[in-house]
Design an enzyme around this catalytic site. Structure first.
Site, PDB file in Angstrom:
ATOM      1  CE  LYS A 168      -2.477   2.061   3.916  1.00  0.00           C
ATOM      2  NZ  LYS A 168      -3.517   1.830   4.928  1.00  0.00           N
ATOM      3  CE  LYS A 170      -0.565   5.585   5.177  1.00  0.00           C
ATOM      4  NZ  LYS A 170      -1.950   5.732   5.675  1.00  0.00           N
ATOM      5  CG  ASP A 245      -8.782   4.117   7.665  1.00  0.00           C
ATOM      6  OD1 ASP A 245      -9.329   4.026   8.769  1.00  0.00           O
ATOM      7  OD2 ASP A 245      -7.530   4.174   7.557  1.00  0.00           O
TER       8      ASP A 245
HETATM    9  O1  SMG Z   1       0.272  -0.103  11.180  1.00  0.00           O
HETATM   10  O2  SMG Z   1       1.209  -0.601   9.294  1.00  0.00           O
HETATM   11  C1  SMG Z   1       0.610   0.180  10.015  1.00  0.00           C
HETATM   12  C2  SMG Z   1       0.252   1.541   9.475  1.00  0.00           C
HETATM   13  C3  SMG Z   1      -0.753   1.418   8.407  1.00  0.00           C
HETATM   14  O3  SMG Z   1      -0.994   3.189   6.900  1.00  0.00           O
HETATM   15  C4  SMG Z   1      -1.293   2.750   7.960  1.00  0.00           C
HETATM   16  N1  SMG Z   1      -2.127   3.386   8.804  1.00  0.00           N
HETATM   17  O4  SMG Z   1      -4.673   5.446   7.472  1.00  0.00           O
HETATM   18  O5  SMG Z   1      -4.418   3.359   7.344  1.00  0.00           O
HETATM   19  C5  SMG Z   1      -4.021   4.455   7.729  1.00  0.00           C
HETATM   20  C6  SMG Z   1      -2.742   4.641   8.507  1.00  0.00           C
HETATM   21  C7  SMG Z   1      -2.982   5.371   9.771  1.00  0.00           C
HETATM   22  C8  SMG Z   1      -1.789   5.600  10.594  1.00  0.00           C
HETATM   23  S1  SMG Z   1      -0.679   6.661   9.843  1.00  0.00           S
HETATM   24  C9  SMG Z   1       0.355   7.274  11.005  1.00  0.00           C
HETATM   25 MG    MG Z   2      -5.981   4.469   6.048  1.00  0.00          MG
END
Ligand code: SMG
Ligand code: MG
Length: 374
Positions: A168, A170, A245
């Site tokens: 995934k 960002k 989400d």
């Molecule tokens: O725990 O691997 C993990 C992080 C996964 O990207 C992740 N989380 O929006 O899904 C999301 C984010 C939120 C936390 S970002 C600091």
């Molecule tokens: Mg997310």
């Protein structure tokens, strides 16, 4: 009987900074809630807030405050009325906490600590309690926004070599199409998805439609949390499935978003929805509505991770989760590390969440400890 609570604040350096559309962090400030029974056992829950209200309105210092001043005290009568040597039942804890609005991450941490204690009394694992159907789960990994395309390719390559089954990325305006093109050129066949953490607006619909050429599993939370109509509008222009989400906070908000046509896949995070009972209920709803779900992550230590992995072993979790190995986040975890086994993690089988903090690590990582007696 009595139960007391200890709030442990920890600081753990991340193996690499994690940048998202709402900010960057290089140290995880972790909050662990310990529910101590007067018969000697402890139950544990992790509060997944960030230090600042960037992901959602909750943030760490506020969560500690609401736990101390409102959530824990509100449980007093319930705990007092429980039978000798018995933790209140999970449903009664959820009901008692629900008289307070919002603060799902703080509620989840307290509810999970008590659930862990309750399960330990019964020698039951969280997985058995939730109704898991597998003993290991497929793992994906979430890749922060790096400084360059070269860094991105190196990092993704490392995760693929480690065996992660889904990547995934960002994204945010200015870091999306080029990054996707670079990764797709290198790995045309991997399972790939993106997460914008609310960084786009309705007017970006045509731009988001350009993501379609990259054959993504889903686009996660492109628009602000409260823009349900916007997500529906976007999905009429974009062919890639939209996955919510931050917008999904309860069974009711999940049902509303599904029925309205704003989402066709849901990321379930126990912290975001106020605990594992709500998370299971959302899962059950999604199974009934044929909506695939996957387990999100909040950079948890082994405490939160253990419980998430049990959740991810429920039947409706058909997509790999952000349930990565400890080494993805931390050089040293507060529990025994979770180690990837052929792209999967094993569901803990011990009583409760199945893991405990290692006392030495807890002491070494701890920055503050607060005792709360009822
Ligand atoms: O725990 O691997 C993990 C992080 C996964 O990207 C992740 N989380 O929006 O899904 C999301 C984010 C939120 C936390 S970002 C600091
Ligand atoms: Mg997310």
């Amino acid at each position: 009987m009595s139960i007391s609570f200890v709030i442990h604040s920890l600081e753990i350096p991340l193996v690499r900074p994690f940048r998202t559309s709402f900010g960057s962090q290089s140290v995880r400030d972790v909050v662990l809630v310990e529910a101590v029974g007067d018969w000697g056992a402890s139950g544990w829950g992790e509060c997944v807030t960030m230090a600042w209200p960037g992901y959602s309105a909750e943030y760490t210092r506020g969560a500690i405050n609401v736990m101390r001043e409102f959530l824990i005290p509100t449980l007093g009568p319930l705990i007092d009325s429980s039978a000798l040597n018995s933790t209140p039942a999970p449903d009664s804890v959820r009901a008692a906490l629900s008289v307070m609005q919002g603060n799902p991450m703080a509620k989840s941490a307290i509810e999970t600590a008590l659930l862990d204690l309750w399960l330990k009394e019964r020698n039951l694992s969280l997985g058995e309690f939730l109704g898991v159907v597998r003993d290991r789960v497929d793992c994906g990994v979430s890749v922060g926004i790096p400084n360059s395309l070269e860094e991105l390719i190196t990092e993704v390559g490392q995760y693929i070599d480690e065996g992660y089954r889904r990547i995934k990325l960002k994204v945010e305006p200015g870091w999306d199409l080029e990054a996707l093109r670079a990764v797709r050129n290198e790995w045309p066949k991997i399972l790939l998805q993106v997460d914008a953490n609310q960084a786009y607006r309705r007017s970006d619909a045509e731009h988001l439609a350009k993501f379609d050429e990259f054959n993504l599993l889903l686009i996660e939370q492109p628009l602000p949390e409260d823009d349900i109509l916007g997500h529906k509008l976007i999905s009429s222009v974009v062919s890639t499935p939209i996955c919510l989400d931050e917008s999904i906070l309860s069974v009711e908000s999940a049902e509303g978003a599904i029925e309205f046509g704003a989402t066709t896949i849901i990321n379930i995070k126990p912290g975001r929805v106020g605990g594992f009972l709500n998370a299971r209920d959302i899962h059950d709803l999604c199974v009934e509505k044929s909506i695939p779900v996957w387990c999100g992550g909040m950079l948890e230590t082994g405490i939160g991770r253990a419980a998430n992995i049990a959740l991810a072993a429920l039947p409706g979790f058909t997509l790999p989760g952000d349930t990565s190995a400890s080494s993805r986040y931390y050089k040293e975890d507060v529990t025994q590390p979770f180690v990837l086994d052929n792209g999967q993690l094993h569901v803990p089988t011990g009583p409760g969440i199945g893991v405990e903090p290692i006392a030495e690590n807890l002491a070494q990582m701890s920055s503050a400890t607060q005792q709360i007696k009822l």
